[in-house]
Design an enzyme around this catalytic site. Structure first.
Site, mmCIF file in Angstrom:
data_model
loop_
_atom_site.group_PDB
_atom_site.id
_atom_site.type_symbol
_atom_site.label_atom_id
_atom_site.label_comp_id
_atom_site.label_asym_id
_atom_site.label_seq_id
_atom_site.Cartn_x
_atom_site.Cartn_y
_atom_site.Cartn_z
ATOM 1 N N SER D 46 0.878 -1.166 0.000
ATOM 2 C CA SER D 46 0.000 0.000 0.000
ATOM 3 C C SER D 46 0.915 1.216 0.000
ATOM 4 O O SER D 46 1.862 1.293 0.779
ATOM 5 C CB SER D 46 -0.917 -0.011 1.218
ATOM 6 O OG SER D 46 -1.986 0.886 0.991
ATOM 7 N N GLU D 47 0.642 2.140 -0.911
ATOM 8 C CA GLU D 47 1.633 3.176 -1.207
ATOM 9 C C GLU D 47 1.863 4.160 -0.058
ATOM 10 O O GLU D 47 2.816 4.921 -0.083
ATOM 11 C CB GLU D 47 1.282 3.925 -2.502
ATOM 12 C CG GLU D 47 0.002 4.722 -2.459
ATOM 13 C CD GLU D 47 -1.190 3.935 -2.961
ATOM 14 O OE1 GLU D 47 -1.164 2.693 -2.888
ATOM 15 O OE2 GLU D 47 -2.161 4.572 -3.432
ATOM 16 N N ASN D 48 1.007 4.127 0.957
ATOM 17 C CA ASN D 48 1.266 4.989 2.112
ATOM 18 C C ASN D 48 2.348 4.427 3.026
ATOM 19 O O ASN D 48 2.752 5.091 3.980
ATOM 20 C CB ASN D 48 -0.014 5.244 2.910
ATOM 21 C CG ASN D 48 -0.655 3.972 3.404
ATOM 22 O OD1 ASN D 48 -0.759 3.003 2.651
ATOM 23 N ND2 ASN D 48 -1.065 3.931 4.648
ATOM 24 N N GLY D 49 2.829 3.205 2.726
ATOM 25 C CA GLY D 49 4.021 2.772 3.423
ATOM 26 C C GLY D 49 4.009 1.424 4.104
ATOM 27 O O GLY D 49 4.581 1.268 5.187
ATOM 28 N N SER D 88 8.399 4.149 -0.779
ATOM 29 C CA SER D 88 7.249 3.465 -1.356
ATOM 30 C C SER D 88 7.169 3.690 -2.864
ATOM 31 O O SER D 88 6.965 2.747 -3.642
ATOM 32 C CB SER D 88 5.971 3.986 -0.679
ATOM 33 O OG SER D 88 4.846 3.326 -1.177
#
Lengths: 218, 233, 233, 218
Positions: D46-49, D88
């Site tokens: 998930s690109e938020n980390g 990320s």
């Protein structure tokens, strides 16, 4: 009398200001850490990945995983932090380090510096020096005023391949403190007992002398 | 969880071929992939382009691969500790590309991060800038540097888990995280290999997505280059 | 050790002025500097340019500063959770620069790392690329993006020490580390403030060199935006 | 009968391959995680980390510091790792993520996608979508074939501001699986009980039909 390496380091240590992060190069610059003025808190960055570098370890406590940029075993101080090389040079390039002290083979009167290569003879590489000199606002060079043959290393123009252009702000040598200003090297201080004439004779580049030149106090 | 564990250095270096580009983590002899270097020496591949901050010393680290003349070209920032290196370079046997340490680190990171090029002030006005585009930003000239990648990136970590997550110790971290990002195949050798879930996910330096193979190193000499100490008071 | 501790959010925001550019860490409401936001609201400064991945919700986070109309321009990647934001934007009261999330993160990192510009494929062929230089690398068009910096960067960490070293928890890390790098003055609010030496130097995410002021946040509501759960079996 | 959202997610889950790292967008793509084929190990980014994203937490175990890119509370699986947003997107831009699944408002027959803005009406922002579509080699779009008014979202050309150009490889809708090929949308599979004519009527862009079109098996 001309300063020895320790004297140069002691004089440079006077330039440290409270709250500064400082990168010390290999050689004389490393010695600066031993003479931090009273009441001045600084942190030393080593570009291989540590902030908060401490003294050499006690014998038997060396850790192969804890070295400085000169590959010497070191320790860390409370508040230290380790990081990777990209982050390390982000600190340097991003001007988060307030002072860089490094050695040189030659400095020119316009602030050029050469310290990484002697064509066809010695090529060690620039290491982090090119990043440091291109990035830092405040660069002090620690070096001998002349080479072993007595030839000046304070030049009109560098003869060796450059490490950086127009970047040096101040040079502290065994003979003098010099600032790079419009027009040449401005003589700021003399080493104890060293005359202005001695400095003049040892400087190939244009030497600017204004008024009485004080002796360093160490 | 995607399992990346292989048995040993030999298995971890399967697929290395002559002519390849390889990255080796480490600064001096600190944090270098010792076991992999032995395996690459044993593999006999040659004509390699090696990217590493340093080139080892005469009898350790990448110095081994210089002795065996497996290296055709070296990309590094500082090579001052190695006589055989200097000899091969000055005689022209070895191609050498010396680049600023910060640019080397950033170019590896860029290679791993899909950033094909970036501007940096480092090297402007020097040999390093020859042939490179110059552009002024904030009143200061910068040069355009491009990304570096490698067929294999070899890194060394302190701890790792089955998923390829890595934790480094002290200044042995150095170039390892960026090179891990920049390898088409990244191989990690670790001192301690633990099951997935044992490392705190907050404390991992290199996420396993960057690592294709991981193994527990057979032996670690961890040689010290400059042993400097002070006397106990 | 250089001590960065200040007493509270009010002291930590000394020197904020109208017209300044400010970065705020966080993703949604996760990892936002809650206490600093209250202090900036209380300071009454306005005409601010705010850089933050999101703009809070109507009654929390940067939403407070939208209600008080302190924000002149917002630079963000996603603002879909905020009615007042949409109203001000569509009415033209608020300038908005929407940029891809990865470019936002990289532009902040670049600002902190002294990289004035870099190429990225994100946004090529879209509104985002308008007026930007395009160059092909590896057969793929990339656009040139420039660095972002700020007068103040406000970040939130889990733990921090007196020297400004920071450790984040879970996905509350997000934009905080890069924004910490990019602030002329970076302020960190932390849940737990410990003496220098208590954090393991291997486990620090943001080195204290990037942080000018640190304080223990007075209160942390840590509101959850989308509470999704499954039933216990 | 046309698929519901779950059906679309189930069909996309068949595309997962062992050893892949996968980024799932908000909405239908998120559901894909519930239908991973037996014997296939994948990890969700998930690109938020976070890498190694797990299911929603049990009631009472939500952690405000652990969310996905849709701002939903989540859990982690063994082997998970947290990281910052720059790292990320280094994973995404550097093509370390093997598959991206995301939603769209419109897809064009040349692979263009629009999903972030309706001028003067709705501007939520692109979030990470522009980075994802510009970077990934393998992009699958999950969407309804038509809008609420019954108008096709499979177009000759997108009418809305683009998110990315020529990047979509495959579209899975409530009616069909379509591949983007030279010349248009190539019909790969029909939803169970949906005829080729129905798909043809719902597709404004050029639909390429070669031979017998099989039904999906879910």
């Amino acid at each position: 009398m001309a300063l020895d390496k320790i004297g140069i380091a002691q004089r440079i240590a006077q330039e440290l200001r409270d709250g500064w992060y400082v990168n010390l190069g290999i050689g004389i610059p490393t010695l600066v850490a031993n003479y931090i003025p009273e009441g001045v808190n600084v942190e030393f960055q080593s570009e291989n990945g540590i902030l908060g570098m401490g003294p050499f370890p006690f014998e038997g406590e060396e850790d192969a995983d804890l070295i400085n940029a000169g590959k010497q075993t070191i320790t860390n101080l409370p508040g230290a932090v380790y990081f990777d090389s990209a982050t390390s040079f982000a600190m340097i390039r991003g001007q988060h380090v307030q002072l860089t002290v490094l050695g040189a083979m030659e400095v020119a009167q316009n602030g050029d510096i050469a310290n990484w290569k002697i064509p066809n003879r010695m090529v060690k590489g620039m290491g982090g020096a090119m990043d440091l000199v291109a990035s830092a606002d405040n660069i002090i060079v620690a070096m001998m005023h002349t080479n072993k043959k007595g030839e000046s290393k304070m030049l009109k123009e560098c003869t060796l391949p450059l490490t950086g252009v127009g970047c040096v702000k101040r040079v502290v040598t065994n003979l003098a403190v010099l600032d790079i200003v419009e027009g040449g090297f401005k003589l700021i201080e003399r080493a104890p007992g060293v005359s202005v004439d001695e400095i003049k004779n040892a400087t190939e580049g244009n030497l600017i002398i204004e008024g009485e030149i004080p002796e360093m106090s160490l | 969880m995607i399992n990346k564990v292989v048995a040993n250095a030999k298995e971890a270096t399967q697929g290395v071929e002559s002519g390849m580009t390889m990255m080796f983590g480490g600064f001096g002899l600190c944090g270098i992939p010792e076991n992999v270097i032995q395996a690459v020496v044993a593999s006999g591949v040659n004509q390699l382009t090696c990217i590493s901050n340093n080139a080892g010393v005469d009898d350790f680290g990448l110095g081994f691969m210089l002795q065996t003349k497996q290296i055709k070209k070296m990309i590094a920032s500082y090579v001052g500790e190695n006589d055989e290196f200097e000899r091969q370079m000055l005689s022209g046997e070895l191609e050498v590309d010396l680049i600023p340490q910060g640019s080397l680190a950033e170019r590896c990171r860029a290679g791993g991060a899909g950033i094909p090029a970036f501007f940096t002030p480092a090297g402007f006005g020097t040999e390093v800038a020859e042939g490179k585009e110059v552009r002024e930003y904030n009143g200061k000239p910068h040069i355009l540097e491009t990304a570096l990648t490698a067929d294999f990136a070899f890194v060394k970590a302190w701890k790792g888990d089955e998923a390829g997550n890595l934790v480094f110790k002290g200044t042995a971290r150095n170039f390892n995280p960026m090179m891990a990002m920049a390898g088409k195949t990244t191989v990690a050798e670790v001192e301690e290999l633990v099951p997935a879930g044992e490392l705190d996910p907050n404390e991992i330096h290199t996420p396993g997505i960057f690592v294709q193979r991981i193994f527990k190193g057979e032996t670690f000499e961890k040689r010290i280059e400059q042993r400097t100490v002070r006397a106990k008071q």
